[in-house]
Motif scaffolding. Structure first.
Motif, PDB file in Angstrom:
ATOM      1  N   TYR A 253      -1.223  35.178  20.126  1.00  0.00           N
ATOM      2  CA  TYR A 253       0.023  34.566  20.578  1.00  0.00           C
ATOM      3  C   TYR A 253       0.909  34.317  19.372  1.00  0.00           C
ATOM      4  O   TYR A 253       0.482  33.685  18.405  1.00  0.00           O
ATOM      5  CB  TYR A 253      -0.296  33.238  21.278  1.00  0.00           C
ATOM      6  CG  TYR A 253       0.909  32.433  21.690  1.00  0.00           C
ATOM      7  CD1 TYR A 253       1.533  32.642  22.921  1.00  0.00           C
ATOM      8  CD2 TYR A 253       1.423  31.439  20.859  1.00  0.00           C
ATOM      9  CE1 TYR A 253       2.639  31.886  23.306  1.00  0.00           C
ATOM     10  CE2 TYR A 253       2.526  30.679  21.237  1.00  0.00           C
ATOM     11  CZ  TYR A 253       3.130  30.914  22.464  1.00  0.00           C
ATOM     12  OH  TYR A 253       4.220  30.169  22.836  1.00  0.00           O
ATOM     13  N   SER A 254       2.124  34.855  19.432  1.00  0.00           N
ATOM     14  CA  SER A 254       3.061  34.652  18.330  1.00  0.00           C
ATOM     15  C   SER A 254       4.287  33.920  18.833  1.00  0.00           C
ATOM     16  O   SER A 254       4.806  34.232  19.901  1.00  0.00           O
ATOM     17  CB  SER A 254       3.457  36.009  17.739  1.00  0.00           C
ATOM     18  OG  SER A 254       4.420  35.840  16.712  1.00  0.00           O
ATOM     19  N   THR A 255       4.713  32.915  18.077  1.00  0.00           N
ATOM     20  CA  THR A 255       5.936  32.194  18.433  1.00  0.00           C
ATOM     21  C   THR A 255       6.885  32.199  17.237  1.00  0.00           C
ATOM     22  O   THR A 255       6.429  32.107  16.095  1.00  0.00           O
ATOM     23  CB  THR A 255       5.629  30.732  18.848  1.00  0.00           C
ATOM     24  OG1 THR A 255       6.875  30.029  18.969  1.00  0.00           O
ATOM     25  CG2 THR A 255       4.760  30.018  17.826  1.00  0.00           C
ATOM     26  N   PRO A 256       8.190  32.311  17.483  1.00  0.00           N
ATOM     27  CA  PRO A 256       9.135  32.285  16.364  1.00  0.00           C
ATOM     28  C   PRO A 256       9.241  30.911  15.703  1.00  0.00           C
ATOM     29  O   PRO A 256       9.761  30.796  14.590  1.00  0.00           O
ATOM     30  CB  PRO A 256      10.471  32.680  17.018  1.00  0.00           C
ATOM     31  CG  PRO A 256      10.312  32.426  18.469  1.00  0.00           C
ATOM     32  CD  PRO A 256       8.859  32.560  18.778  1.00  0.00           C
ATOM     33  N   THR A 257       8.768  29.879  16.355  1.00  0.00           N
ATOM     34  CA  THR A 257       8.848  28.519  15.808  1.00  0.00           C
ATOM     35  C   THR A 257       8.157  28.439  14.450  1.00  0.00           C
ATOM     36  O   THR A 257       7.038  28.913  14.293  1.00  0.00           O
ATOM     37  CB  THR A 257       8.166  27.534  16.794  1.00  0.00           C
ATOM     38  OG1 THR A 257       8.799  27.652  18.056  1.00  0.00           O
ATOM     39  CG2 THR A 257       8.237  26.099  16.290  1.00  0.00           C
TER      40      THR A 257
END
Ligand code: IPE
Ligand code: IPE
Ligand code: MG
Length: 252
Positions: free
Chosen positions: A216-220
């Motif tokens: 899971y990748s998030t830009p945060t």
């Protein structure tokens, strides 16, 4: 159109279900400290300070959710190639973090583990890490495994060395045996690996253990990754279909 970070509408709308399946072991690639600081006109060091502080918030939420182990990527074997000032600052932050937080971590029942090489780390920091691990070894609320001076390839090399030193014959080398010689061998493989800061790569993190982890990748950026962000990642995990190479019963 679903954006890059919400690959399917199903994932974009995923809501966290407290009674749903909870990942036992979550790995976090805590990336984006430098960009977080720069975006605020601050030096990278300020981002690392904010990032170090953020571990506490996410750890407490992980306990709340029922996650049993959290492996956090704090410093990679490749991070030594950064400017000396930044490396020294990161070393100081780890040391400071142990000094400031150990009492509370212990009181909360956190078991601390270290994954990585101690060789190459200053003797005083080695002592602090060993002390934190020894003091919390019987705690069982959650395991906080700190990947520090950690590289997945280095870990596999160290496992091979240990196996060869033990005189194991080639026929007896199995996947289980390799797993048993990794740094945190009593942890199950991670179910979920979260990367903050927007990249889609492992950067040498848990490369053996991640074989079937959900990514899971998030830009945060890491300092902004809060309780709601962790729940969102778990929600998306809950909507994934883990097949482990098999096919669904319904399709047999
Ligand atoms: C992650 O943040 C912390 C470490 C790698 C030690 P970065 O320092 O990599 O931040 P960015 O990726 O440059 O924004
Ligand atoms: C990965 O982040 C290492 C840690 C979070 C400690 P990096 O910033 O070092 O990774 P790359 O260089 O973008 O792959
Ligand atoms: Mg980075």
């Amino acid at each position: 159109m679903p954006g890059l970070f919400s690959r399917t509408p199903k994932e974009a709308d995923a809501t966290y279900d407290a009674s749903g399946i909870i990942p036992v072991h979550v790995g976090i690639i805590m990336d984006g400290n430098g960009r977080w600081a720069r975006a605020r006109g601050m030096p990278r060091a300020a981002g690392h300070r904010a990032g170090t502080k953020n571990i506490r918030r996410v750890l407490i939420e992980a306990v709340e959710i029922g996650i049993k182990a959290l492996t956090v990527y704090a410093f990679s074997t490749e991070n030594w190639a950064r400017p000396k000032d930044e490396v020294n600052h990161l070393m100081r932050l780890i040391s400071q973090g142990i000094q400031d937080e150990l009492d509370e971590l212990d009181a909360r029942g956190v078991r601390i583990l270290h994954s990585g090489r101690l060789a190459g780390v200053s003797p005083s920091l080695q002592e602090e890490i060993r002390g934190a691990v020894a003091r919390t070894k019987d705690n069982d609320v959650i395991t906080l495994n700190v990947a520090f001076n950690y590289g997945g390839r280095a870990e596999i090399v160290d496992a091979i060395k240990a196996i060869m030193r033990a005189g194991v014959s080639p026929e007896d080398v199995t996947e289980e045996l390799v797993s048993q010689h990794l740094y945190a061998s009593d942890l199950p493989d991670p179910d979920l690996i979260i990367r903050t800061g927007g990249e889609f790569r492992l950067s040498n993190f848990l490369i053996w253990q991640a074989a079937y982890a959900e990514f899971y990748s998030t830009p945060t950026y890491w300092p902004d990754f809060d309780e709601a962000e962790l729940r969102k990642a778990v929600a998306v995990f809950q909507h994934r279909d883990r097949r482990f190479g098999k096919i669904k019963d319904a399709e047999r």
